[in-house]
Design a protein around this motif. Sequence first.
Motif, PDB file in Angstrom:
ATOM      1  N   THR A  24      12.521  37.539  33.355  1.00 54.07           N
ATOM      2  CA  THR A  24      13.602  37.030  32.507  1.00 54.07           C
ATOM      3  C   THR A  24      14.615  38.081  32.059  1.00 54.07           C
ATOM      4  OG1 THR A  24      12.337  37.320  30.466  1.00 54.07           O
ATOM      5  CG2 THR A  24      12.089  35.219  31.580  1.00 54.07           C
ATOM      6  N   LEU A  29      17.620  39.862  30.461  1.00 53.06           N
ATOM      7  CA  LEU A  29      18.237  39.386  29.215  1.00 53.06           C
ATOM      8  C   LEU A  29      19.598  38.751  29.489  1.00 53.06           C
ATOM      9  CD1 LEU A  29      17.712  39.101  26.256  1.00 53.06           C
ATOM     10  CD2 LEU A  29      18.757  41.332  25.880  1.00 53.06           C
ATOM     11  N   ARG A  77      20.031  29.936  28.503  1.00 55.94           N
ATOM     12  CA  ARG A  77      18.654  30.416  28.652  1.00 55.94           C
ATOM     13  C   ARG A  77      17.711  29.332  29.148  1.00 55.94           C
ATOM     14  NH1 ARG A  77      16.605  34.726  30.266  1.00 55.94           N
ATOM     15  NH2 ARG A  77      18.196  35.774  29.009  1.00 55.94           N
ATOM     16  N   THR A  91      12.149  27.537  26.358  1.00 51.68           N
ATOM     17  CA  THR A  91      12.961  28.389  25.482  1.00 51.68           C
ATOM     18  C   THR A  91      12.119  29.611  25.124  1.00 51.68           C
ATOM     19  OG1 THR A  91      12.194  27.601  23.331  1.00 51.68           O
ATOM     20  CG2 THR A  91      13.909  26.294  24.420  1.00 51.68           C
ATOM     21  N   PHE A  92      12.776  30.605  24.541  1.00 51.55           N
ATOM     22  CA  PHE A  92      12.023  31.788  24.119  1.00 51.55           C
ATOM     23  C   PHE A  92      11.181  31.511  22.868  1.00 51.55           C
ATOM     24  CE2 PHE A  92      15.047  34.973  26.317  1.00 51.55           C
ATOM     25  CZ  PHE A  92      14.205  35.022  27.416  1.00 51.55           C
ATOM     26  N   MET A  93      11.235  30.264  22.379  1.00 51.62           N
ATOM     27  CA  MET A  93      10.330  29.927  21.283  1.00 51.62           C
ATOM     28  C   MET A  93       8.976  29.474  21.790  1.00 51.62           C
ATOM     29  SD  MET A  93      13.061  28.643  18.481  1.00 51.62           S
ATOM     30  CE  MET A  93      14.105  27.968  19.664  1.00 51.62           C
ATOM     31  N   LYS A 112       7.962  36.217  24.937  1.00 53.27           N
ATOM     32  CA  LYS A 112       8.125  37.546  25.530  1.00 53.27           C
ATOM     33  C   LYS A 112       7.539  38.581  24.572  1.00 53.27           C
ATOM     34  CE  LYS A 112      10.085  38.348  28.762  1.00 53.27           C
ATOM     35  NZ  LYS A 112       9.756  38.261  30.217  1.00 53.27           N
ATOM     36  N   PRO A 113       7.041  39.683  25.121  1.00 48.35           N
ATOM     37  CA  PRO A 113       6.540  40.734  24.235  1.00 48.35           C
ATOM     38  C   PRO A 113       7.661  41.366  23.406  1.00 48.35           C
ATOM     39  CG  PRO A 113       6.360  41.394  26.550  1.00 48.35           C
ATOM     40  CD  PRO A 113       6.844  39.975  26.536  1.00 48.35           C
ATOM     41  N   THR A 114       7.382  41.615  22.149  1.00 51.59           N
ATOM     42  CA  THR A 114       8.321  42.334  21.288  1.00 51.59           C
ATOM     43  C   THR A 114       7.815  43.762  21.108  1.00 51.59           C
ATOM     44  OG1 THR A 114       7.180  41.940  19.209  1.00 51.59           O
ATOM     45  CG2 THR A 114       8.641  40.181  20.000  1.00 51.59           C
TER      46      THR A 114
END
Lengths: 806, 151
Positions: free
Chosen positions: A190, A192, A275, A714-716, A720-722
């Motif tokens: 993914t 950005l 996205r 969605t990114f919710m 993804k790792p933070t």
Amino acid sequence: MAAPWVGRALPLKEDARLVAGRGRFLDDLAPGRLLHVAMLRSPHAHARIVAIDAAAAAALPGVAAVLTGTEAAAGSRPIRPLIPTAVPVNDWCLAVDRARFVGEPVAAVAAVDRATAEDALDLIRVTWEALPAAVDAQAGARGEGPLLYPELGTNVLWHDTLTYGDVDGAFARADGVLEERFEFSRYASTPLETFGAIAEWDAGTAGYTFWTNDQRPGLTLAILAESLGVPQARIRLACPDIGGGFGNKRRPAYLLVCALLARRTGRPVKFVEDRRESLSALMQAAGGVMDLALAYRADGTLLALSVRDVTDEGKNLVSPAQHNLIKLGNIANGYRIPAVRYEAWSVLTNTCPAGANRGIGKPFMCFAIERAMALLARRLAVDPAELRLRNYVTSAEMPYTTPPGAAYDSGDYPATLRAALERFEYARRRREQVSARAAGRLLGIGIATSVEPAGTNLASYEIITGRRAASGSAEAAMVRIEPDGQVRAALGDPPSGQGYETVVAQIVADELGVRPDQVDVARGFDSATTPWLYLSGNYSNKFSVTDTGAVVGAARRVRDKLLRLAAHRLEADVADLELRDGAVAVRGVPTRRLAFRELARTAYADVLGLPPGEEPGLEARHAYQNPLAKPMDAARRVPSQLVFANAAHCCLVEVDPGTGGVKILAYAVVHDCGRELNPLIVEGMVHGSTAHGIGAALLEAFRYDERGQLLTSTFMDYLKPTALDVPAIDVGRLEHPSPYTPLGAKGVGEGGAIPAPAAVANAVEDALNSYGVTVRTLPITPEQVWRWLDSRQFNNVGSNFSESPQ
Amino acid sequence: MRLTVNGVVVEREIEPRRSLSDFLREDLALTGTHVGCEHGVCGACTVLLDGWSARACLLLAVQCDGAAVTTIEGLTPAEGLSPLQEAFRACHGLQCGFCTPGMIVLAHELLARNPAPSADEIREALAANLCMCTGYVAIVRAVARAAVARA
Ligand code: FES
Ligand code: FES
């Protein structure tokens, strides 16, 4: 000669603009009179398109054009696949009579802005006839389930069994056989910046110009020309700064949609994915199921490997079976396994097209092998590090060819693992683990090691097609000294975060005796000015294997010409000359020198001053193909990838039995990518690549329900790792240069992403050792851990609770 | 509507549905503010709103009437780079650079409130934004380096 620039941890040229927000990305470009595109996408995984009524959308103020699938099919040709299907099927840029996954575009609108275009989508009426969806690749492999392409008569794109060596004999002789089934979820790196394109039609010259963040312009140019029916000479394609790629950034269909709308409207049109479109429809790493059997001797020596691999391609008609081929090419990992059998299935399903994603196929292959090594170590009660050390291909055996034909060029795999163990303080951590466990903490240590190839040899497709079309691995570059003496370079491989402007400048600086800041490297790619090949592009870790050769070759041609010009003008012998500080000088006589600027004046302006027969100008192009690429042989062996780096990962995790959460407490990597051209870039690649693997291990999965609806778009819900999920990865290195690349470098972009999922999984399994857990699938979510612990606790206390609903 | 962007007063009439990120990028040509998800998760669109980091993709431009917005362009000196930007470059705290403006805005806010953050505090603050390239290691280093440089 001064110390070379190559090898130095030079801060990056391009970083100076990027930290200031002065990068120029696709969506930052806005030609005049620009229109914006939005796409209507299928809400069904599988449905017949009975009718589309776009009249109301076309009538909306601000809308310039609406394009339906039928119109797209009338105005363009189908996209030619890299690997053709047994019966040709038509794959147009928009779905024509049938949608085959949720998110597949069926119509597109060009309007004055994106919001208006999206408003118009709401006015398009599609009459759907929902069809049952094929979502289970295993069922597809068995010949069950609805067909995506009835004309194919099957959802299986490729099924074959390849045997190398005496597999049956080895299994018969073995002291033991380890059998296990592993599953791999779909995930993606993914980038950005999402994928996008701008197309412009020039009615005067009957040609198109494209701007896009497509990673593989050479191949895309070929598809555009063929599908649009326009000669390649009249198509220009340019890439600006690219905000990450990882293999995902390609979708010629979107460029075709933009081209058709640009032609229809006579205005430039831009499409940029949002996205949700990107997550649901661009590119996902193929998931699948692998059954593995490993034959071994009592001392842990590996004798043979047999793999049955069902790959879920989604609706991937462009490059089916690519994941299979790459897995086959890397099936032995770093181990000496004399006999190998691989049964491959490449299966269509009604899900997002699978495709290239950092390491393509190798993370799954490595996961299966390295999980098997962990299980075998446990079975034999051998330390998992020791088991690996007993089986590695050693440096004395190199160059070493694996049974399917991969050639390991250099490296010391045992030394890499030993260095990683030392860096990780393996022995100390094992002791600490014992005491932590005694205190009730669930600590686990995982090891995974991998080879990491660079450069794809497209001749490997011959395994599937039985004939050779594209083959080898190559790239093209240009080096030029401008009339003012300034050095400029360009490369057919548009970077997406790998710092090529800096590395190419380092390479050219060494060849021409200038500083890297005196070398201007073109941003991105432009087919009108950059030399390129069909094989050009930013993929397959290939910079070290081919791009370096192209740059070195072009720079040397320019250098040779500078020397000839200077020899002529200085009346000296070429052998007595040297290039330094932007000039050619007679060695030992610093006053007898000619600056590049003066030589350039001769080359471009005062051409009567050239040596007799010398061509004016100071520019050279060079294309380089790596010598390791070979055609398939009679035994169906082929080096599908070329030069092999290697890495060892050690990981310490703690599992929280309360929440099921997994925390990575320590992570050490030792990698060997040959000569490091710029260690700052190399270290960043290892960090980022490892983070992708950690994401796949613990967080990321595209989940489809049984009707083919994507649940994580969605990114919710696609996590993804933070910065809190990725530990401070500790990186060490060895440097065994490759004898087969121009500068001794090897690939480094994928080396973290390949073993990290296995390293984390091995650590979690080790932590849950006392619960008898076997990790067979990823990601290891808190819910998954909690289920393991929960069921075990019930079992441990002999509970009467049943897991099945009452 | 009237707001201050990077110290300059801007007066415009705009559609109520225009997001702040579109307004900055399309109407003011401040393309340093990037858009990575448009649903408030990735932080590529981070700007300062009256000194606090905010997701420009989740704000309507009209909501910012009367506010002071600072973007990456406003944090970049006319000549050269800020110490924070220098630190990102020195540590290579970026790869593709798409997340970088948002990360730098976020780090700027962190250092303004906590000039000497620990590595854990840096990680906690940066966890608001996503980077797909670096694995965050070099970004954390860059912010720590900038903190030391400012001390
Ligand atoms: S674009 Fe605003 S948070 Fe992702
Ligand atoms: S540098 Fe690419 S997303 Fe952060």
